[in-house]
Enzyme design. Structure first.
Site, PDB file in Angstrom:
ATOM      1  N   CYS A  82     -14.401   6.208 -11.565  1.00  0.00           N
ATOM      2  CA  CYS A  82     -13.828   6.901 -10.786  1.00  0.00           C
ATOM      3  C   CYS A  82     -14.126   8.294 -10.918  1.00  0.00           C
ATOM      4  O   CYS A  82     -15.092   8.766 -12.023  1.00  0.00           O
ATOM      5  CB  CYS A  82     -12.326   6.403 -11.775  1.00  0.00           C
ATOM      6  N   CYS A 163     -11.821   5.541  -6.095  1.00  0.00           N
ATOM      7  CA  CYS A 163     -10.841   5.605  -7.119  1.00  0.00           C
ATOM      8  C   CYS A 163     -10.772   7.200  -7.756  1.00  0.00           C
ATOM      9  O   CYS A 163     -12.135   7.467  -7.737  1.00  0.00           O
ATOM     10  CB  CYS A 163     -11.224   4.897  -8.460  1.00  0.00           C
TER      11      CYS A 163
END
Ligand code: C8R
Length: 263
Positions: A82, A163
């Site tokens: 992420c 993400c």
């Protein structure tokens, strides 16, 4: 009379399949898996090559489908941490130079799939040997050619995987606007970011050193991008000439006035 020496008949307008494609793909795959990211360990490079080959060999290069690449995508995919995904449009070299100097960000070419295939071309032909080394179809000749379909699919997957906070580096020196809705970023990646996984999109709007600043963060095409992203519930920030990237541009133009202190 003398026989005419005619140039070899080219079927398509784009360059042909990269010479030694198998060695290039295998070499890059092993180097990525063994030297750069040994933690990916279990990737089978030979199987990955075979799945790329089977996607196009002996096929009509204008009838490529995403199903052709499904096995390759599954074999080559790996998780992306992420907050690290970096998208780009018309800033390819700069984005890649930046991720080389800053390990906190990854472009698609920093993943196994993009690393193996960047700057490589390939296409098939129904007749033996099944690979066309002379020429490959341009997008204007047929939309569903092997590399176009590949990049669209790889980009879609790269966006779906993202993400946290994602970044996009756009080119503020382009006359037509930094955000183009017909680009891969504008037509595929933007719409495949998952609002349940991605919280914010940070736009870095870079202009060429010494080039025109055709657009800033308040520009028309950036407003369009903002409204698309807001509609999809992402938080958006935009920074003109994001400093860490501009410093990299200045490495190549140290004497330019844009690169002087207090410029
Ligand atoms: N991406 C798309 N295209 C890519 C690519 C890539 O990672 N890597 C290469 N070499 N290419 P552009 P865009 C090739 O107009 O359309 C992903 C393809 O032939 O400057 O917005 C990446 O994640 C393709 O046609 O940018 C990035 O975020 C051109 O380069 C966007 O999509 C695309 O060049 C960039 O695609």
């Amino acid at each position: 009379g003398k026989p005419e020496v005619s140039p070899k008949m080219m079927k398509w307008k784009d360059r042909g399949t990269t010479k030694n494609l198998q060695e290039v793909i295998l070499g890059r795959c092993y180097s990525y898996v063994m030297a750069r990211y040994p933690e990916l360990g279990d990737k089978d490079c030979l199987k990955i090559w075979e799945s790329l080959k089977h996607a196009f060999i002996y096929k009509n290069p204008c009838n490529t489908t995403s199903e052709d690449y499904q096995p390759l995508m599954e074999l080559a995919s790996h998780p992306i941490p992420c907050n690290k995904s970096l998208f780009w449009s018309k800033t390819k070299d700069l984005a890649h130079r930046y991720t080389k100097s800053n390990q906190n960000f990854l472009t698609l070419e920093d993943t196994l799939l993009g690393y193996m295939t960047d700057t490589v071309s390939w296409c098939g032909d129904p007749s033996a040997p099944g690979i066309n080394y002379e020429s490959c179809p341009k997008r204007s000749e047929c939309e569903s050619n092997p590399t176009s379909v590949f990049w669209k699919m790889a980009s879609k997957m790269f966006a779906e995987e993202a993400c946290g906070v994602v970044q996009v580096m756009l080119n503020g020196s382009i006359e037509a606007g930094a955000f183009r809705s017909n680009s891969i970023f504008g037509s595929i990646e933007v719409f495949n970011l998952n609002p349940d996984k991605v919280s914010a999109v940070h736009i870095w709007l870079m202009h060429d050193i010494g080039g025109p600043q055709s657009e800033s963060c308040s520009g028309h095409s950036i407003m369009m991008l903002r409204s698309i992203l807001e509609e999809r519930n992402f938080t958006i920030t935009c920074e003109d000439n994001y400093r860490p990237v501009q410093l990299l541009q200045c490495v190549q133009n140290p004497d330019h006035t844009d690169c002087q202190p207090c410029a």
